[in-house]
Design an enzyme around this catalytic site. Structure first.
Site, PDB file in Angstrom:
ATOM      1  CB  SER A  53      -0.971   0.000   1.181  1.00 43.02           C
ATOM      2  OG  SER A  53      -0.272  -0.077   2.404  1.00 43.02           O
ATOM      3  CG  LEU A 111       5.497   0.518  -3.515  1.00 49.18           C
ATOM      4  CD1 LEU A 111       5.936  -0.772  -4.197  1.00 49.18           C
ATOM      5  CD2 LEU A 111       6.528   1.611  -3.710  1.00 49.18           C
ATOM      6  NE  ARG A 123      -1.677   4.063   2.135  1.00 48.92           N
ATOM      7  CZ  ARG A 123      -1.512   3.425   3.255  1.00 48.92           C
ATOM      8  NH1 ARG A 123      -0.399   3.596   3.959  1.00 48.92           N
ATOM      9  NH2 ARG A 123      -2.438   2.614   3.707  1.00 48.92           N
ATOM     10  CB  THR A 150       4.972 -11.606 -15.146  1.00 53.46           C
ATOM     11  OG1 THR A 150       5.905 -12.520 -15.718  1.00 53.46           O
ATOM     12  CG2 THR A 150       5.021 -10.291 -15.899  1.00 53.46           C
ATOM     13  CG  LEU A 151       4.974  -8.421  -9.837  1.00 52.90           C
ATOM     14  CD1 LEU A 151       5.753  -7.659  -8.781  1.00 52.90           C
ATOM     15  CD2 LEU A 151       3.728  -9.050  -9.252  1.00 52.90           C
ATOM     16  CD  GLU A 152       0.154  -8.370 -14.815  1.00 57.16           C
ATOM     17  OE1 GLU A 152      -0.208  -8.184 -13.639  1.00 57.16           O
ATOM     18  OE2 GLU A 152       0.209  -9.492 -15.332  1.00 57.16           O
ATOM     19  CE1 TYR A 197       0.454 -21.103 -14.649  1.00 57.86           C
ATOM     20  CE2 TYR A 197       0.892 -23.029 -13.350  1.00 57.86           C
ATOM     21  CZ  TYR A 197       0.060 -22.007 -13.703  1.00 57.86           C
ATOM     22  OH  TYR A 197      -1.159 -21.886 -13.109  1.00 57.86           O
TER      23      TYR A 197
END
Length: 185
Positions: A98, A100, A102, A123-125, A164
């Protein structure tokens, strides 16, 4: 949701592989390599039934980096530094930090679920929704993965999901996974 004690026990039993840090009752997800920027494509429309059209949306992956300046409105795919393996009876749920959010950084803008049998780098978007440039650093914490045990029997998943653990390619494989006959549209 499993506690840190349960997670540590699963790691010792080889039912879960994780070499990274734990935070609270979850796995601390840190930003690794590569980073995959999205770029202005050669066309105004990306055809989601055409994998080559989707591929046109991506620039060259960035593999050797220590910091990255993310522009307002920019979307970037980022690999989690540490590999993860979930056993057949486990699933995970990704949540961003949280702190980040903010400052305008959305960490994971899709389904939070990591299904049983996952094996590889998540993988993060990442999306900068704020009004200013955000400087990201290799290895910085971005989120957590909460781990859950499944309740009840699960069908045998002897064939892993074809996408994967694809470390070097973070791009969308939507048209490859969900082929569509253009004449049926």
């Amino acid at each position: 949701m499993l506690s840190v004690e349960s997670i540590n026990w699963l790691i010792k039993q080889n039912a879960l592989e994780w070499t990274g840090q734990l935070r609270g009752d979850g796995l601390l997800l840190t930003l690794g390599s590569p980073l995959q920027p999205l770029t202005a494509p050669s066309t105004q429309v990306i055809d989601l039934a055409d994998q080559s059209s989707i591929d046109d949306l991506y620039g060259e992956p960035i593999t050797d980096w220590t910091s990255y300046e993310m522009m307002p409105g920019e979307m970037l795919l980022g690999s989690v530094e540490e590999p993860l393996r979930l056993g057949a009876g486990l699933m995970g749920m990704i949540g961003g930090l949280s702190h980040l959010a903010r400052v305008g950084l959305a960490v994971h803008v899709t389904s939070p679920f990591v299904l049983p049998g996952w094996n590889g780098h998540l993988t993060l978007e990442l999306v900068n929704t704020g009004p200013v440039v955000l400087r990201l650093y290799h290895g910085m914490p971005l989120g957590r993965l909460l781990v859950f045990a499944l309740d009840g029997p699960r069908p045998d998943d002897s064939a892993p999901h074809p996408f994967y653990g694809r470390e070097a390619d973070l791009k969308s494989r939507y048209a490859d996974e969900f082929p569509t006959d253009p004449s049926a549209r």
